[in-house]
Motif scaffolding. Structure first.
Motif: not given
Length: 372
Positions: A263-292
């Motif tokens: 009797x052969x094996x029986x099964x099915x294909x299903x979708x499995x969650x690998x990575x949950x949805x998420x929001x990423x904070x991406x920094x915004x940069x500028x070149x600015x003058x600094x007194x050192x």
């Protein structure tokens, strides 16, 4: 003098302590050796020979196994019980089974449990790719759970009617023997009747022949000098009458025939969650003058620069100047959304197994076969 006696007594005491420790250590080693030997001792079922094969068998029935017999599939009867008197395979106990089968044959197995007069027979067990066998109990029937060398599993169920009690089997045997005796008695009675009729026919034929002889003799004149007499030989009807008696047909003893079906094996294909949805904070940069600060390297941007120099002077520092540097500076963040990640995976619903399928019936007396 007293000091010398004290030293001598101390030496004797120390010697006794060391001797006791040595004896205790030896006793401990012997005990451990015995325990290891007991652990290494593994019980078996059957005798190991140069032609025997082996496999691991575990009792998972919850009861003791008291009957274990094997035979090659082409042999008529099983061997004697491989478990000696008083021996039983306890629950959860593993043993090595030694068995012998003929070339191109499979293994037949008979199993019986304690306090039961039923035995369960398994036909055509393929042991070529078997790694181990677990004996289990399901719905009051013994099953063989086979684990193959490739890791797959299969459950073998007992053949039909193999779980009958010994009394039931004995009753069936007695009924069959009585039926055979009746058939034999009927055949004998029929043959005697035919023989009796045949004898009657022969007697009548002989009488008629004798009468014919007398009539012929009286009609002809007697001639003492002649050897030619009008006699005729009596006919014999035994052969013709014996042909009329047919042998009685025996009653077929139909035995179910099975084949092992994969009797052969029986099964099915299903979708499995690998990575949950998420929001990423991406920094915004500028070149600015600094007194050192020239001396300590402090970032003085947006601070009181003269106060920094004064504070350095008052605390023994030497900060006295500064310069401007252009640096990449984070000025804010962008939100980037990432969707959930899925992948397709195959899930087994029921593993591959085998089952016994009825193919027909065969008479155990004459070998005749018939379909289902």
């Amino acid at each position: 003098m007293k000091t010398k006696q004290i030293l001598t007594a101390g030496a004797i005491a120390l010697s006794m302590i060391l001797t006791g420790c040595s004896a205790s250590s030896t006793g401990t080693k012997d005990t451990k050796t015995t325990e290891v030997a007991k652990k290494k001792e593994v019980k078996t079922i059957g005798q190991k020979t140069k032609d025997s094969k082996s496999l691991k068998m575990t009792n998972n029935t919850g009861k003791k196994i008291t009957v274990f017999e094997t035979k090659s599939s082409s042999e008529e009867s099983f061997s004697d019980n491989l478990l000696e008197d008083g021996d039983a395979v306890k629950n959860k106990e593993e043993r090595t089974l030694y068995y012998t089968v003929k070339e191109n044959d499979k293994l037949d197995v008979k199993v019986g449990l304690q306090d039961q007069d039923k035995t369960f027979v398994f036909k055509d067990v393929n042991t070529e790719d078997t790694k181990k066998v677990d004996v289990s109990l399901k719905e009051d029937k013994v099953n063989l759970d086979v684990t193959k060398k490739d890791g797959s599993t299969a459950t073998l169920t007992p053949s039909e009617n193999s779980a009958k009690t010994e009394d039931e089997k004995k009753d069936e045997t007695e009924v069959k023997q009585e039926e055979k005796k009746e058939e034999t008695a009927k055949a004998d009675s029929s043959n005697k009747s035919n023989t009796s009729e045949s004898k009657k026919d022969n007697t009548a034929s002989t009488t008629n022949t004798s009468s014919n002889k007398n009539n012929t003799s009286s009609s002809k004149p007697s001639n003492s000098g002649s050897n030619n007499s009008g006699s005729s030989k009596p006919s014999n009807n035994n052969g013709s009458n014996s042909n009329n008696s047919k042998p009685a047909e025996h009653k077929h003893d139909w035995v179910a025939q099975y084949k092992t079906v994969n009797v052969p094996e029986k099964g099915h294909n299903e979708q499995v969650l690998v990575q949950a949805a998420y929001d990423e904070q991406v920094p915004v940069t500028e070149m600015r003058a600094h007194d050192i600060c020239n001396q300590c390297g402090a970032d003085l941007t947006g601070t009181d620069i003269p106060a920094h120099m004064e504070n350095s002077y008052l605390n023994g520092g030497n900060c006295g100047g500064h310069h401007t540097e252009w640096r990449e500076t984070v000025v804010g963040y962008n939100v980037v959304h990432h969707d959930a990640v899925y992948e397709t995976r195959y899930v087994v619903d029921s593993p591959a197994t085998t089952k016994q399928e009825l193919t027909g019936y065969k008479c155990s007396v004459c070998g005749k076969t018939r379909a289902n």
